[in-house]
Every structure is written in structure tokens, then in C-alpha cells.
Motif scaffolding. Structure first.
Motif, PDB file in Angstrom:
ATOM      1  N   THR A  74       0.833  -1.020   0.075  1.00 26.75           N
ATOM      2  CA  THR A  74       0.041   0.088   0.077  1.00 26.75           C
ATOM      3  C   THR A  74       0.939   1.264  -0.050  1.00 26.75           C
ATOM      4  N   ALA A  75       2.356   1.106   0.263  1.00 26.47           N
ATOM      5  CA  ALA A  75       2.943   2.544   0.472  1.00 26.47           C
ATOM      6  C   ALA A  75       3.215   2.757  -1.074  1.00 26.47           C
ATOM      7  N   LYS A  76       3.478   2.119  -2.010  1.00 26.37           N
ATOM      8  CA  LYS A  76       3.668   2.224  -3.351  1.00 26.37           C
ATOM      9  C   LYS A  76       2.275   2.762  -3.926  1.00 26.37           C
ATOM     10  N   ARG A  77       1.174   1.979  -3.464  1.00 24.78           N
ATOM     11  CA  ARG A  77      -0.100   2.723  -4.104  1.00 24.78           C
ATOM     12  C   ARG A  77      -0.246   4.030  -3.515  1.00 24.78           C
ATOM     13  N   ASP A  78      -0.071   4.348  -2.413  1.00 20.38           N
ATOM     14  CA  ASP A  78      -0.084   5.848  -1.792  1.00 20.38           C
ATOM     15  C   ASP A  78       0.707   6.538  -2.438  1.00 20.38           C
ATOM     16  N   ALA A  79       1.894   6.167  -2.889  1.00 25.48           N
ATOM     17  CA  ALA A  79       3.011   6.980  -3.356  1.00 25.48           C
ATOM     18  C   ALA A  79       2.629   7.414  -4.964  1.00 25.48           C
ATOM     19  N   ILE A  80       1.775   6.634  -5.760  1.00 30.16           N
ATOM     20  CA  ILE A  80       1.353   6.792  -6.915  1.00 30.16           C
ATOM     21  C   ILE A  80       0.134   7.740  -6.959  1.00 30.16           C
ATOM     22  N   LEU A  81      -0.711   7.524  -5.713  1.00 29.33           N
ATOM     23  CA  LEU A  81      -1.951   8.416  -5.855  1.00 29.33           C
ATOM     24  C   LEU A  81      -1.395   9.714  -5.549  1.00 29.33           C
ATOM     25  N   ARG A  82      -0.270   9.877  -4.515  1.00 29.93           N
ATOM     26  CA  ARG A  82       0.004  11.268  -4.185  1.00 29.93           C
ATOM     27  C   ARG A  82       0.807  11.879  -5.481  1.00 29.93           C
ATOM     28  N   ASP A  83       1.511  11.172  -6.209  1.00 30.79           N
ATOM     29  CA  ASP A  83       2.254  11.990  -7.366  1.00 30.79           C
ATOM     30  C   ASP A  83       1.353  11.973  -8.620  1.00 30.79           C
ATOM     31  N   LEU A  84       0.277  11.294  -8.771  1.00 32.03           N
ATOM     32  CA  LEU A  84      -0.215  10.977 -10.171  1.00 32.03           C
ATOM     33  C   LEU A  84      -1.764  11.259 -10.156  1.00 32.03           C
ATOM     34  N   ARG A  85      -2.383  11.248  -9.052  1.00 33.08           N
ATOM     35  CA  ARG A  85      -3.854  11.619  -9.189  1.00 33.08           C
ATOM     36  C   ARG A  85      -3.962  13.133  -8.440  1.00 33.08           C
ATOM     37  N   ASP A  86      -5.063  14.024  -9.119  1.00 31.52           N
ATOM     38  CA  ASP A  86      -5.077  15.146  -8.843  1.00 31.52           C
ATOM     39  C   ASP A  86      -6.765  15.435  -8.340  1.00 31.52           C
ATOM     40  N   SER A  87      -7.021  16.584  -8.208  1.00 28.96           N
ATOM     41  CA  SER A  87      -8.349  17.062  -7.732  1.00 28.96           C
ATOM     42  C   SER A  87      -9.439  17.118  -8.761  1.00 28.96           C
ATOM     43  N   PHE A  88      -9.089  16.639 -10.004  1.00 28.10           N
ATOM     44  CA  PHE A  88      -9.585  16.949 -11.169  1.00 28.10           C
ATOM     45  C   PHE A  88     -10.477  15.573 -11.769  1.00 28.10           C
ATOM     46  N   GLN A  89     -10.718  14.772 -10.880  1.00 23.56           N
ATOM     47  CA  GLN A  89     -11.093  13.293 -11.398  1.00 23.56           C
ATOM     48  C   GLN A  89     -12.616  13.580 -12.398  1.00 23.56           C
TER      49      GLN A  89
ATOM     50  N   HIS B  22     -12.742  15.402 -14.924  1.00 15.53           N
ATOM     51  CA  HIS B  22     -12.815  16.587 -15.867  1.00 15.53           C
ATOM     52  C   HIS B  22     -11.936  16.341 -16.895  1.00 15.53           C
ATOM     53  N   THR B  23     -12.333  16.966 -17.967  1.00 14.93           N
ATOM     54  CA  THR B  23     -11.553  17.009 -19.341  1.00 14.93           C
ATOM     55  C   THR B  23     -10.117  17.993 -19.090  1.00 14.93           C
ATOM     56  N   VAL B  24     -10.574  18.922 -18.021  1.00 16.22           N
ATOM     57  CA  VAL B  24      -9.329  19.884 -18.010  1.00 16.22           C
ATOM     58  C   VAL B  24      -9.109  20.052 -16.582  1.00 16.22           C
ATOM     59  N   ASP B  25      -7.744  20.658 -16.207  1.00 17.82           N
ATOM     60  CA  ASP B  25      -7.333  20.717 -14.945  1.00 17.82           C
ATOM     61  C   ASP B  25      -7.847  22.191 -14.248  1.00 17.82           C
ATOM     62  N   GLY B  26      -7.222  22.582 -13.345  1.00 19.41           N
ATOM     63  CA  GLY B  26      -7.610  23.958 -12.645  1.00 19.41           C
ATOM     64  C   GLY B  26      -6.951  25.041 -13.726  1.00 19.41           C
ATOM     65  N   ASP B  27      -5.917  24.869 -14.234  1.00 20.17           N
ATOM     66  CA  ASP B  27      -5.557  25.847 -15.179  1.00 20.17           C
ATOM     67  C   ASP B  27      -5.919  25.803 -16.643  1.00 20.17           C
ATOM     68  N   GLY B  28      -7.046  25.033 -16.925  1.00 20.57           N
ATOM     69  CA  GLY B  28      -7.513  24.797 -18.129  1.00 20.57           C
ATOM     70  C   GLY B  28      -6.974  24.070 -19.140  1.00 20.57           C
ATOM     71  N   ARG B  29      -5.675  23.329 -18.529  1.00 24.86           N
ATOM     72  CA  ARG B  29      -5.105  22.507 -19.514  1.00 24.86           C
ATOM     73  C   ARG B  29      -5.770  21.146 -19.555  1.00 24.86           C
ATOM     74  N   ALA B  30      -5.576  20.481 -20.779  1.00 22.20           N
ATOM     75  CA  ALA B  30      -6.338  19.226 -20.942  1.00 22.20           C
ATOM     76  C   ALA B  30      -5.730  18.144 -20.297  1.00 22.20           C
ATOM     77  N   ARG B  31      -6.680  17.315 -19.621  1.00 19.99           N
ATOM     78  CA  ARG B  31      -6.132  16.147 -18.825  1.00 19.99           C
ATOM     79  C   ARG B  31      -6.296  14.812 -19.764  1.00 19.99           C
ATOM     80  N   PHE B  32      -5.570  13.884 -19.493  1.00 16.20           N
ATOM     81  CA  PHE B  32      -5.760  12.643 -20.253  1.00 16.20           C
ATOM     82  C   PHE B  32      -5.907  11.357 -19.533  1.00 16.20           C
ATOM     83  N   TYR B  33      -5.905  11.492 -18.193  1.00 24.34           N
ATOM     84  CA  TYR B  33      -6.405  10.460 -17.615  1.00 24.34           C
ATOM     85  C   TYR B  33      -7.206  10.681 -15.977  1.00 24.34           C
TER      86      TYR B  33
END
Length: 311
Positions: free
Chosen positions: A184-199, A201-212
Motif C-alpha cells: 500500500t505504500a507504493k499505491r499511496d505514492a502513486i496516488l500522491r504523485d499522479l492523482r489530482d483533484s480534477f477526477q 474532468h477533461t481540463v485541470d484547474g488551469d484549463g489544460r487538457a487532462r488525459f487520465y
């Protein structure tokens, strides 16, 4: 066999014409088997003129056990909605992929975490073990939990270099997935590094296109999926194709990748084994997947339709 009755207290006024069910944690039990009650319920629904579809994170190639157990099911929403098939006509109804260069960049980054990384490409799944000083048998035990290990080993094409395989393809994959086992430490590291608050959505908070988006599943894995292509969008597309509204649809699931279709359907059902966050999205709840909860939900739909007297 279970009788036809409203086990889960369905109280809507519209008939249920289309049911979409998740597979793992829902349609199958923890041993990955479909019990006789579920088989019976699906058959009853089909005989009652309710369309039944499978909606899964699995690839088309991973559905063989479902084909065998439920031969009357025709429509399969695979890879979280990125690949939709009509089994009877062996026809691809919908297919969308990651941008290839972006997918390669994500895979390259995931490989640095020392987890099992795989990519879904239509019917096939290419997987790569991390570079560690372990035997293949020990890696299987480390990265795949016992209940899914045989299934994984039967359905993956293991490769030495998943990046090279993907680079040789004409287009990107539909989904990227990692297995971390019990680490779970690896899971938590990946979520911390690669997940954001724009689940979602097609764009992030700066209006940039998100792809995953990153979705947690229940089998020691994380799924990287297209934010604009979900089980929910696929269920909605099939419903529209058949002329149904969301008020005439039932969806059943237990995990994060089911949330989109639970939100779409008027008759949304969470499994008893689902997390509270999943149950909070659904309007109804059934019992868990080891006690044929999906069968009770489906038979509830048949009973409900008899009450509104539409078929």
C-alpha cells in the motif's frame, strides 16, 4: 432458485428496460465464479425483454468466462467504456484510445515505481514485471492477490518491454493499469504523485487538457483511464441508441469505476460489499457478491416491471 420479488425496494414509476452490471465484485463472487442464482436472474431478465449488458474494466479477451456462463448476454462494455462490443454480431460498437505519446510517457513513469504495469489494447493486455531480484513465481505472489492470480496469468501477454510493444502499435492503448499487490505504500505514492483533484474532468484547474483519471479497484490495482470515456458514457450511449432515458436504466456496481454509471441511472444499485463512498452515490443497495446480490437486484427489476405492468 430465488423468487421474483422486489428485494431492494425499487420505488420508481418508470419501467426498467436496460440493466448494466459490473463484473468483479458484482456479477462474480470472490472466487470469480457466477453462481446459479445469478445465471437464473439474468435469464429471467432477458426473457422479460430487459436488455442486459456487462460493464467492466476487463478487456474483451478477459470475458471468456462470462461468455460461457451467460450465453444470452449480447452487449459488453469493456475497458471502462473504451471498447464496446456486440457479441452476437462480433461487431465493435465503440472504441477510443489514449494519445499514444502521452500513454507512453505515463507507462514510462509508472515503471519507475517497481510495480506490475500493463496496457489494454482491444482484446489483448500486455504486461511487464518490474525489474527486481525475484523469481517469476515470487513476483506473481507479490503483485497479484490469490483470488485473481490464476485469472491474471491466463489472460495477460507477458512481455519484457511493454514500452517497445506499445511504440510498435499504430495507436495508443484504451487503459493502463498497475498491480501493487499488498504494498500500500507504493499505491499511496502513486496516488500522491499522479492523482489530482480534477477526477472526471477533461481540463485541470488551469484549463489544460487532462488525459487520465486514476481509479482504485478492489484487487490491489489502480486503473488509469480516459476522463471523458467511462462506463457511464458507454451506458448512456447504448441507452440513447435504443431510445431509453436514464429513468429506464438500472446499473449495478461496487467500485470507483462504477460511479459514473451509478450516477447516470435512475435505478442505481450498490453491492453490499461496496465501499461507503460507492454506496453514497447509489439510490439502492443489495447484498454482497458472495450472496448473489446482483441476482436480487435483477429480479427486483423484473418484479418492479410487473408492478408497473409495461411488458
Amino acid at each position: 432458485m430465488l423468487e421474483i420479488k422486489n428485494y431492494i425496494g425499487l420505488d420508481g414509476v418508470a419501467p426498467i428496460r436496460f440493466i448494466a452490471s459490473d463484473v468483479d465484485g458484482t456479477l462474480v463472487d470472490d472466487a470469480k465464479l457466477i453462481d446459479s442464482e445469478v445465471h437464473h436472474a439474468v435469464n429471467v431478465a432477458c426473457e422479460s425483454n430487459i436488455r442486459v449488458a456487462i460493464a467492466s474494466g476487463r478487456a474483451w479477451h478477459e470475458m471468456d468466462d462470462i461468455f460461457h456462463a451467460l450465453p444470452d448476454v449480447r452487449y459488453f462494455i469493456c475497458t471502462n467504456g473504451a471498447f464496446v462490443m456486440d457479441k452476437v454480431e462480433n461487431k465493435e460498437l465503440f472504441h477510443t484510445t489514449f494519445d499514444k505519446s502521452l500513454a507512453l510517457g505515463l507507462v514510462r513513469r509508472l515503471l519507475t515505481y517497481g510495480v506490475f504495469v500493463e496496457a489494454y489494447v482491444k482484446a489483448e493486455i500486455f504486461g511487464q514485471y518490474p525489474t527486481v531480484n525475484l523469481s517469476v513465481e515470487d513476483m506473481n505472489k507479490a503483485y497479484f492477490r490469490p483470488n485473481i492470480r490464476p485469472f491474471i496469468l491466463q489472460t495477460r501477454t507477458m512481455v519484457d518491454n511493454v514500452l517497445a510493444h506499445l511504440e510498435a502499435l499504430p495507436e495508443g492503448p484504451e487503459k493502463i493499469q498497475i498491480f501493487f499487490g499488498y504494498d500500500t505504500a507504493k499505491r499511496d505514492a502513486i496516488l500522491r504523485d499522479l492523482r489530482d483533484s480534477f477526477q472526471g474532468h477533461t481540463v485541470d484547474g488551469d484549463g489544460r487538457a487532462r488525459f487520465y483519471d486514476v481509479l482504485e479497484s478492489s484487487e490491489g490495482n489502480l486503473e488509469f483511464v480516459l476522463p471523458h470515456t467511462t462506463k457511464g458514457t458507454a451506458v448512456a450511449a447504448l441507452a440513447k441508441h435504443w431510445g431509453y432515458t436514464s429513468d429506464e436504466v438500472m446499473t449495478i456496481g461496487d467500485s470507483e469505476n462504477d460511479i459514473s454509471m451509478l450516477r447516470f441511472a435512475q435505478y442505481s444499485v450498490a453491492m453490499g460489499n461496496a465501499l461507503h463512498s460507492i454506496k453514497s452515490v447509489a439510490r439502492y443497495e443489495t447484498v454482497d457478491n458472495n450472496h448473489h446480490g446482483v441476482a436480487e437486484a435483477i429480479l427486483s427489476a423484473v418484479a418492479h416491471n410487473a408492478q408497473v405492468d409495461i411488458f
